[in-house]
Design a protein around this motif. Structure first.
Motif, PDB file in Angstrom:
ATOM      1  N   GLN A  66       0.820  -1.219   0.000  1.00  0.00           N
ATOM      2  CA  GLN A  66       0.000   0.000   0.000  1.00  0.00           C
ATOM      3  C   GLN A  66       0.857   1.274   0.000  1.00  0.00           C
ATOM      4  OE1 GLN A  66      -3.654  -0.127   2.538  1.00  0.00           O
ATOM      5  NE2 GLN A  66      -2.847  -2.099   3.267  1.00  0.00           N
ATOM      6  N   SER A  67       2.125   1.145  -0.373  1.00  0.00           N
ATOM      7  CA  SER A  67       3.075   2.273  -0.346  1.00  0.00           C
ATOM      8  C   SER A  67       3.232   2.846   1.057  1.00  0.00           C
ATOM      9  CB  SER A  67       2.636   3.394  -1.313  1.00  0.00           C
ATOM     10  OG  SER A  67       2.545   2.907  -2.629  1.00  0.00           O
ATOM     11  N   ASP A  68       2.982   2.031   2.073  1.00  0.00           N
ATOM     12  CA  ASP A  68       2.989   2.483   3.466  1.00  0.00           C
ATOM     13  C   ASP A  68       3.866   1.535   4.298  1.00  0.00           C
ATOM     14  OD1 ASP A  68       1.974   2.358   6.343  1.00  0.00           O
ATOM     15  OD2 ASP A  68       0.880   4.094   5.611  1.00  0.00           O
ATOM     16  N   PRO A  69       4.957   2.042   4.892  1.00  0.00           N
ATOM     17  CA  PRO A  69       5.881   1.170   5.629  1.00  0.00           C
ATOM     18  C   PRO A  69       5.226   0.363   6.752  1.00  0.00           C
ATOM     19  CG  PRO A  69       6.886   3.302   5.251  1.00  0.00           C
ATOM     20  CD  PRO A  69       5.455   3.426   4.824  1.00  0.00           C
ATOM     21  N   ALA A  70       4.384   0.989   7.551  1.00  0.00           N
ATOM     22  CA  ALA A  70       3.760   0.290   8.681  1.00  0.00           C
ATOM     23  C   ALA A  70       2.782  -0.778   8.193  1.00  0.00           C
ATOM     24  CB  ALA A  70       3.052   1.292   9.587  1.00  0.00           C
ATOM     25  N   LYS A  71       1.974  -0.430   7.199  1.00  0.00           N
ATOM     26  CA  LYS A  71       1.001  -1.393   6.674  1.00  0.00           C
ATOM     27  C   LYS A  71       1.712  -2.547   5.976  1.00  0.00           C
ATOM     28  CE  LYS A  71      -2.733   1.978   6.144  1.00  0.00           C
ATOM     29  NZ  LYS A  71      -3.573   2.750   5.191  1.00  0.00           N
ATOM     30  N   ALA A  72       2.815  -2.236   5.316  1.00  0.00           N
ATOM     31  CA  ALA A  72       3.582  -3.285   4.639  1.00  0.00           C
ATOM     32  C   ALA A  72       4.165  -4.264   5.652  1.00  0.00           C
ATOM     33  CB  ALA A  72       4.694  -2.661   3.809  1.00  0.00           C
ATOM     34  N   ALA A  73       4.700  -3.743   6.755  1.00  0.00           N
ATOM     35  CA  ALA A  73       5.283  -4.608   7.787  1.00  0.00           C
ATOM     36  C   ALA A  73       4.221  -5.522   8.385  1.00  0.00           C
ATOM     37  CB  ALA A  73       5.929  -3.757   8.883  1.00  0.00           C
ATOM     38  N   ALA A  74       3.033  -4.980   8.628  1.00  0.00           N
ATOM     39  CA  ALA A  74       1.937  -5.783   9.182  1.00  0.00           C
ATOM     40  C   ALA A  74       1.504  -6.863   8.194  1.00  0.00           C
ATOM     41  CB  ALA A  74       0.761  -4.882   9.540  1.00  0.00           C
ATOM     42  N   ALA A  75       1.409  -6.502   6.920  1.00  0.00           N
ATOM     43  CA  ALA A  75       1.001  -7.466   5.899  1.00  0.00           C
ATOM     44  C   ALA A  75       2.049  -8.559   5.737  1.00  0.00           C
ATOM     45  CB  ALA A  75       0.773  -6.748   4.571  1.00  0.00           C
ATOM     46  N   TYR A  76       3.308  -8.196   5.878  1.00  0.00           N
ATOM     47  CA  TYR A  76       4.397  -9.168   5.750  1.00  0.00           C
ATOM     48  C   TYR A  76       4.349 -10.177   6.901  1.00  0.00           C
ATOM     49  CZ  TYR A  76       8.962 -10.625   3.934  1.00  0.00           C
ATOM     50  OH  TYR A  76       9.993 -11.331   3.340  1.00  0.00           O
ATOM     51  N   ALA A  77       4.159  -9.669   8.113  1.00  0.00           N
ATOM     52  CA  ALA A  77       4.061 -10.553   9.276  1.00  0.00           C
ATOM     53  C   ALA A  77       2.876 -11.505   9.136  1.00  0.00           C
ATOM     54  CB  ALA A  77       3.921  -9.718  10.551  1.00  0.00           C
TER      55      ALA A  77
END
Length: 420
Positions: A78-89
Motif C-alpha cells: 500500500q506504499s505504506d511502511p507500517a502497513k507493509a510490515a503488518a502485511a508481511y508478518a
C-alpha cells in the motif's frame, strides 16, 4: 468368532495405515512465495505490473519445482511502511510464507527488513534503492542477511549518466543553456530524497548551481506554484523523481502548460506502462534513465504481456520484475537440485553461498530481457554489480511516446535534442 472379528479389524486398520502413509508420501509439497508490491495506493499501477509479470514467470514453470508446488502470496505494501510490515508478518504467520520476492518503495524496504530478520525469512530482490538501506544492512550484516540482494542499486551509482549526458550535449554544441542553474525536486520519501541528493551532488561536480531541493507528497497533483518559482529564476534544468504516476505525469504536463522551457529529468517516468497516455506531447524531450526493450525477444515478450494483461509493460517495472522473478526461480531450482528441499534455510544458504560470490547469476543466456547480466559480488552486496555488462541504465529522451537512447554515445540511436 470374537477372535476372527479382532483379526479382521486389525487387517482393516493395517490397510488404512498403509493407505494413509501412501497418501502422505504422494501429497505434493508446497513452497509459499510472497510477492510484495503496492497493489493499492498511489503506486497501484506498479503493483499491477509486478503481479502480472511474476504470475507469468511462475506460470512458465507451471508453478512447479521438483516435487514442490509453488504458491504465490500477494503482499500489498500500500506504499505504506507500517502497513507493509503488518502485511508481511501476516503472510508469514497466517499464510505460511517461506520466502519473499520483489518490492517497490525504499521506505517499505527499510521497515520490512526488520520483519524478515525477525522471522528469518529470506527476501530476494526488493527494489528499494535508498542509501539508508545499504547503511542498515551493513550496520548488522548477520541480522539483515535475510534481505537478499536489492533489485535496484543505490541511486548514486545510476544518476551520474544524467549530468554526463547534459555535459556531453553542451560540449558537442547540441545544447546551450542560458545559465548553469538546476532545480531539484522529488517525492518526500527516502527514495525521492536520496535521488534528489545524488542529483544535487552530480550537478555541483560539473560546476552547476542548484537553486533548491523541493519535495512533495506522492499524492500531490498541483505543481503550478513550484513551476512558477522555477520559471521566474530561469532554471535550465529541473531534475527529480516520483514513484507516483499521478504526481510525475502532472508535473510534466503542467511544466509544458506554463512554458517552463527547461530540460526536464523525470527519473522513472517510464516506470509507468501507459505514461504517454497520461502526458501526451508534454513528455517530448524529457530525459529518463531506464532500461529499454531492445531485443526481438524483449519486444515479443512485451506484446505477450499486453495481449494477456491489457497494458503496455514498462521496462523498469514489468521488465525488471520479470527478470528478477526468473532469477529467483533459478535460485529455487538450484536449491532443490542441491538440497532436495525448498525452505527458508536452504534458499538462504544458496543465496549467500552461490549468488553473493557471483557463482550463480542470471544473464541473457538464461533469458534475461533487460540487463546483460544480473550478478552480485561480496564487494557490491546488497547492490547488484553496476557495469556496462551488468546492471546499467542508458539515458533516454522521449519523443511522441518513444524513448530514444541519447547517451552513452556508443549506445545511442539518435542525438540529444534541447527543449524548446
Amino acid at each position: 468368532m470374537k477372535q476372527r472379528s479382532l483379526q479382521l479389524a486389525a487387517a482393516v486398520f493395517s490397510i488404512l495405515l498403509i493407505f494413509g502413509a501412501a497418501s502422505g508420501l504422494a501429497q505434493e509439497k508446497v513452497l509459499k512465495v510472497g510477492v510484495m508490491a503496492p497493489f493499492t495506493g498511489p503506486s497501484a499501477q506498479t503493483g499491477i505490473e509486478f503481479k502480472s509479470v511474476s504470475t507469468m514467470a511462475f506460470d512458465n514453470i507451471n508453478n512447479q519445482i521438483g516435487d514442490y508446488k509453488i504458491e504465490l502470496i500477494w503482499i500489498d505494501s500500500q506504499s505504506d511502511p507500517a502497513k507493509a510490515a503488518a502485511a508481511y508478518a501476516e503472510a508469514v504467520e497466517r499464510k505460511g510464507m517461506e520466502v519473499g520476492i520483489l518490492n517497490w518503495h525504499s521506505s517499505v524496504a527499510i521497515s520490512v527488513m526488520d520483519v524478515a530478520a525477525q522471522y528469518k525469512v529470506p527476501h530476494l530482490f526488493a527494489f528499494g534503492a535508498a542509501p539508508i538501506i545499504d547503511e542498515k544492512y551493513k550496520s548488522d550484516p548477520e541480522k539483515y542477511k535475510y534481505w537478499c540482494g536489492k533489485g535496484w542499486p543505490v541511486p548514486a551509482k545510476l544518476t551520474l549518466g544524467y549530468t554526463e549526458c547534459l555535459q556531453n550535449a553542451i560540449d558537442k554544441g547540441l545544447w546551450k543553456p542560458a545559465k548553469k542553474l538546476a532545480a531539484i525536486y522529488g517525492e518526500d520519501t527516502d527514495w525521492g530524497r536520496s535521488q534528489g541528493e545524488a542529483l544535487t551532488q552530480e550537478f555541483k561536480k560539473i560546476g552547476w548551481e542548484v537553486l533548491s531541493q523541493d519535495y512533495f507528497p506522492p499524492t500531490q497533483a498541483d505543481f503550478y506554484p513550484l513551476l512558477s518559482k522555477w520559471r521566474k529564476e530561469g532554471v535550465a534544468v529541473i531534475a527529480g523523481t516520483s514513484t507516483s504516476a499521478p504526481a510525475i505525469t502532472a508535473l510534466v504536463k503542467q511544466a509544458d502548460e506554463v512554458g517552463l522551457g527547461a530540460m526536464i529529468i523525470a527519473d522513472g517516468l517510464g516506470w509507468i506502462g501507459d505514461w504517454y497516455k497520461l502526458t501526451g506531447a508534454a513528455s517530448n524531450t524529457v530525459l529518463d534513465m531506464i532500461p529499454a526493450l531492445t531485443t526481438p525477444e524483449a519486444k515479443k515478450w512485451a506484446e505477450d504481456v499486453e495481449k494477456r494483461f491489457g497494458y503496455k509493460p514498462s521496462p523498469s517495472a514489468s521488465g525488471l520484475a520479470y527478470d528478477w522473478s526468473n532469477f529467483a526461480i533459478k535460485i529455487f531450482q538450484r536449491t532443490f537440485e542441491k538440497h532436495k528441499e525448498l525452505n527458508r534455510s536452504t534458499i538462504l544458504e544458496v543465496f549467500h553461498g552461490e549468488v553473493v560470490p557471483g557463482k550463480l547469476t542470471y544473464s541473457k543466456a538464461d533469458g534475461a530481457l533487460i540487463m546483460n547480466e544480473y550478478r552480485f559480488s561480496p564487494e557490491s552486496i546488497p547492490n547488484a554489480v553496476v557495469a556496462r555488462d551488468g546492471f546499467y541504465f542508458p539515458v533516454l529522451q522521449y519523443e511522441n511516446g518513444q524513448g530514444h537512447i541519447v547517451y552513452p554515445d556508443d549506445w545511442k540511436d539518435r542525438d540529444f535534442k534541447a527543449a524548446k
